[in-house]
Design a protein around this motif. Structure first.
Motif, PDB file in Angstrom:
ATOM      1  N   GLY A  53       0.504  -0.800   0.034  1.00 48.81           N
ATOM      2  CA  GLY A  53      -0.011  -0.177  -0.019  1.00 48.81           C
ATOM      3  C   GLY A  53       0.602   1.650   0.105  1.00 48.81           C
ATOM      4  N   ALA A  54       2.017   0.841   0.598  1.00 48.61           N
ATOM      5  CA  ALA A  54       2.815   2.581   0.831  1.00 48.61           C
ATOM      6  C   ALA A  54       3.655   2.236  -0.865  1.00 48.61           C
ATOM      7  N   ALA A  55       3.603   1.599  -1.231  1.00 47.13           N
ATOM      8  CA  ALA A  55       4.500   1.201  -2.470  1.00 47.13           C
ATOM      9  C   ALA A  55       4.218   2.442  -4.237  1.00 47.13           C
ATOM     10  N   LEU A  56       5.282   3.577  -4.339  1.00 43.72           N
ATOM     11  CA  LEU A  56       4.376   4.170  -5.444  1.00 43.72           C
ATOM     12  C   LEU A  56       4.071   3.770  -6.556  1.00 43.72           C
ATOM     13  N   SER A  57       2.687   3.867  -7.024  1.00 46.07           N
ATOM     14  CA  SER A  57       1.564   2.760  -7.424  1.00 46.07           C
ATOM     15  C   SER A  57       2.502   3.090  -9.056  1.00 46.07           C
ATOM     16  N   GLN A  58       2.393   1.526  -9.684  1.00 47.07           N
ATOM     17  CA  GLN A  58       3.021   1.129 -11.141  1.00 47.07           C
ATOM     18  C   GLN A  58       2.379   1.298 -11.946  1.00 47.07           C
ATOM     19  N   GLY A  59       1.615   2.745 -11.994  1.00 52.23           N
ATOM     20  CA  GLY A  59       0.772   2.529 -13.102  1.00 52.23           C
ATOM     21  C   GLY A  59       1.584   4.616 -14.039  1.00 52.23           C
ATOM     22  N   LEU A  60       2.618   4.842 -13.543  1.00 49.61           N
ATOM     23  CA  LEU A  60       3.761   5.297 -13.259  1.00 49.61           C
ATOM     24  C   LEU A  60       5.045   4.539 -13.626  1.00 49.61           C
ATOM     25  N   SER A  61       6.126   6.084 -14.572  1.00 54.90           N
ATOM     26  CA  SER A  61       6.941   5.808 -13.639  1.00 54.90           C
ATOM     27  C   SER A  61       7.422   5.824 -13.200  1.00 54.90           C
ATOM     28  N   TRP A  62       8.517   5.582 -12.446  1.00 51.00           N
ATOM     29  CA  TRP A  62       9.305   6.928 -11.824  1.00 51.00           C
ATOM     30  C   TRP A  62      11.046   6.712 -12.030  1.00 51.00           C
ATOM     31  N   ASN A  63      11.168   6.638 -13.586  1.00 53.82           N
ATOM     32  CA  ASN A  63      12.309   6.686 -14.110  1.00 53.82           C
ATOM     33  C   ASN A  63      13.030   8.177 -13.867  1.00 53.82           C
ATOM     34  N   CYS A  64      12.479   9.378 -14.173  1.00 50.87           N
ATOM     35  CA  CYS A  64      12.850  10.407 -14.299  1.00 50.87           C
ATOM     36  C   CYS A  64      12.997  11.142 -13.154  1.00 50.87           C
ATOM     37  N   VAL A  65      11.969  10.642 -12.087  1.00 49.40           N
ATOM     38  CA  VAL A  65      12.594  11.277 -10.886  1.00 49.40           C
ATOM     39  C   VAL A  65      13.759  11.316  -9.899  1.00 49.40           C
ATOM     40  N   GLU A  66      13.768  12.367  -9.240  1.00 47.73           N
ATOM     41  CA  GLU A  66      15.332  12.718  -9.265  1.00 47.73           C
ATOM     42  C   GLU A  66      15.463  12.260  -7.674  1.00 47.73           C
ATOM     43  N   ALA A  67      14.301  12.511  -7.000  1.00 49.21           N
ATOM     44  CA  ALA A  67      14.345  12.816  -5.242  1.00 49.21           C
ATOM     45  C   ALA A  67      13.329  12.181  -4.753  1.00 49.21           C
ATOM     46  N   ILE A  68      13.150  11.432  -3.788  1.00 50.43           N
ATOM     47  CA  ILE A  68      11.691  10.842  -2.671  1.00 50.43           C
ATOM     48  C   ILE A  68      11.856  11.353  -1.730  1.00 50.43           C
ATOM     49  N   PHE A  69      11.543  12.162  -1.475  1.00 52.07           N
ATOM     50  CA  PHE A  69      11.112  12.752   0.064  1.00 52.07           C
ATOM     51  C   PHE A  69       9.743  12.481   1.057  1.00 52.07           C
ATOM     52  N   ARG A  70      10.629  10.983   1.984  1.00 51.90           N
ATOM     53  CA  ARG A  70       9.776  11.063   2.846  1.00 51.90           C
ATOM     54  C   ARG A  70       9.415  11.722   3.474  1.00 51.90           C
ATOM     55  N   ALA A 111      11.686  20.238   9.837  1.00 53.09           N
ATOM     56  CA  ALA A 111      11.965  20.352   8.302  1.00 53.09           C
ATOM     57  C   ALA A 111      12.378  18.722   7.428  1.00 53.09           C
ATOM     58  N   THR A 112      11.733  18.878   6.308  1.00 49.91           N
ATOM     59  CA  THR A 112      11.478  17.096   5.944  1.00 49.91           C
ATOM     60  C   THR A 112      13.192  17.477   4.602  1.00 49.91           C
ATOM     61  N   GLY A 113      13.475  18.950   4.703  1.00 46.91           N
ATOM     62  CA  GLY A 113      14.767  19.283   3.570  1.00 46.91           C
ATOM     63  C   GLY A 113      14.093  19.294   2.497  1.00 46.91           C
ATOM     64  N   LEU A 114      13.068  19.454   2.618  1.00 41.29           N
ATOM     65  CA  LEU A 114      12.846  19.389   0.669  1.00 41.29           C
ATOM     66  C   LEU A 114      13.084  21.401   0.138  1.00 41.29           C
ATOM     67  N   ALA A 115      12.779  22.172   0.625  1.00 39.40           N
ATOM     68  CA  ALA A 115      13.302  23.451   0.878  1.00 39.40           C
ATOM     69  C   ALA A 115      14.425  23.975  -0.053  1.00 39.40           C
ATOM     70  N   GLY A 116      15.720  23.370   0.968  1.00 39.59           N
ATOM     71  CA  GLY A 116      16.943  23.798   0.747  1.00 39.59           C
ATOM     72  C   GLY A 116      17.190  22.609  -0.486  1.00 39.59           C
ATOM     73  N   TYR A 117      16.627  21.645  -1.114  1.00 44.13           N
ATOM     74  CA  TYR A 117      17.105  20.956  -2.021  1.00 44.13           C
ATOM     75  C   TYR A 117      16.406  21.060  -3.023  1.00 44.13           C
ATOM     76  N   LEU A 118      15.263  22.034  -3.186  1.00 39.83           N
ATOM     77  CA  LEU A 118      14.866  22.927  -4.539  1.00 39.83           C
ATOM     78  C   LEU A 118      15.398  24.512  -4.916  1.00 39.83           C
ATOM     79  N   ARG A 119      16.063  24.733  -3.974  1.00 42.44           N
ATOM     80  CA  ARG A 119      16.507  25.886  -3.874  1.00 42.44           C
ATOM     81  C   ARG A 119      18.239  25.325  -4.734  1.00 42.44           C
ATOM     82  N   GLU A 120      18.798  24.521  -3.280  1.00 46.17           N
ATOM     83  CA  GLU A 120      19.814  24.716  -3.589  1.00 46.17           C
ATOM     84  C   GLU A 120      19.565  23.295  -5.620  1.00 46.17           C
ATOM     85  N   ARG A 121      18.995  22.760  -6.193  1.00 43.43           N
ATOM     86  CA  ARG A 121      18.385  22.700  -7.302  1.00 43.43           C
ATOM     87  C   ARG A 121      18.050  23.782  -8.187  1.00 43.43           C
ATOM     88  N   GLY A 122      17.787  25.452  -7.923  1.00 42.17           N
ATOM     89  CA  GLY A 122      17.772  26.323  -8.526  1.00 42.17           C
ATOM     90  C   GLY A 122      16.477  26.617  -8.784  1.00 42.17           C
TER      91      GLY A 122
END
Ligand code: VGL
Ligand code: ZN
Length: 201
Positions: free
Chosen positions: A88-105, A126-137
């Motif tokens: 139930g916690a798994a990401l849906s197999q209906g999508l490809s997740w290959n292009c996803v560069e990071a997954i925040f739990r 904080a999860t660190g998502l804001a810092g990650y996104l900022r650092e990625r521009g």
């Protein structure tokens, strides 16, 4: 730079899941088509221990979907969902997740719920998502996924507070409660956020 943020597209929020969002599966082809349009795609994953205090099962006598107070915050008691390591916690197999560069739990602390991809509901950690996104521009975020009136809404709100421009992609999200999403969309627009369809982006 604009990033696509995919919120909690997990089996438990899709048909057959323990907290299935009505019409949830309809977002899959829309999200799939969106993925290739962004330079950066990031995802979140609701990831609870079995002892999580947002589960009605951990509040004997309290029915599912009732509201209680948890550590000073209002808390909806959910059916058990997105338990770490389960199907139930798994990401849906209906999508490809290959292009996803990071997954925040999120939602890993049993004592507090975490709707937003940026913070727990008490804004304590904080999860660190804001810092990650900022650092990625990243300056702009388009948000899709489930559920529109909970995790998508709270993520968009925190994105605006963190200084990002935020757009919820209306046809790439579905709500647990449609009326809840109408209110959420109005609130986001008032805060300077946008709600647009994928063809308007
Ligand atoms: C969510 C309720 C509980 C969501 C997560 O992803 O919107 N809703 N946990
Ligand atoms: Zn949850």
């Amino acid at each position: 730079m604009t990033a696509l943020l995919l919120i909690d597209i997990q089996n438990d929020f899709l048909p057959g899941g323990s907290l299935a969002v009505p019409g949830g599966y309809e977002i899959i082809p829309v999200v799939s088509a969106l993925q290739g349009r962004f330079e950066l795609v990031v995802a979140t994953q609701d990831w609870h221990p079995p002892s999580h205090k947002s589960f009605a099962s951990n509040h004997p006598g309290q029915p599912v979907f009732s509201q209680v107070e948890l550590d000073g915050l209002p808390q909806v008691l959910w059916p058990d969902h997105c338990i770490q390591g389960t199907a139930g916690a798994a990401l849906s197999q209906g999508l490809s997740w290959n292009c996803v560069e990071a997954i925040f739990r999120k939602g890993t602390d049993p004592a507090i719920d975490s709707y937003s991809g940026f913070y727990d509901n008490g804004h304590r950690k904080a999860t660190g998502l804001a810092g990650y996104l900022r650092e990625r521009g990243v300056t702009d975020i388009c948000i899709a996924g489930l559920a529109a009136d909970y995790c998508v809404y709270y993520t968009a709100k925190d994105a605006l507070d963190a200084g990002f421009r935020a757009t919820v992609v209306a046809d790439a999200t579905r709500a647990i409660d449609a009326d809840g999403f109408r209110k959420a969309a109005a609130d986001l627009r008032e805060r300077g956020g946008l709600v647009m369809t994928s063809s308007e982006l």
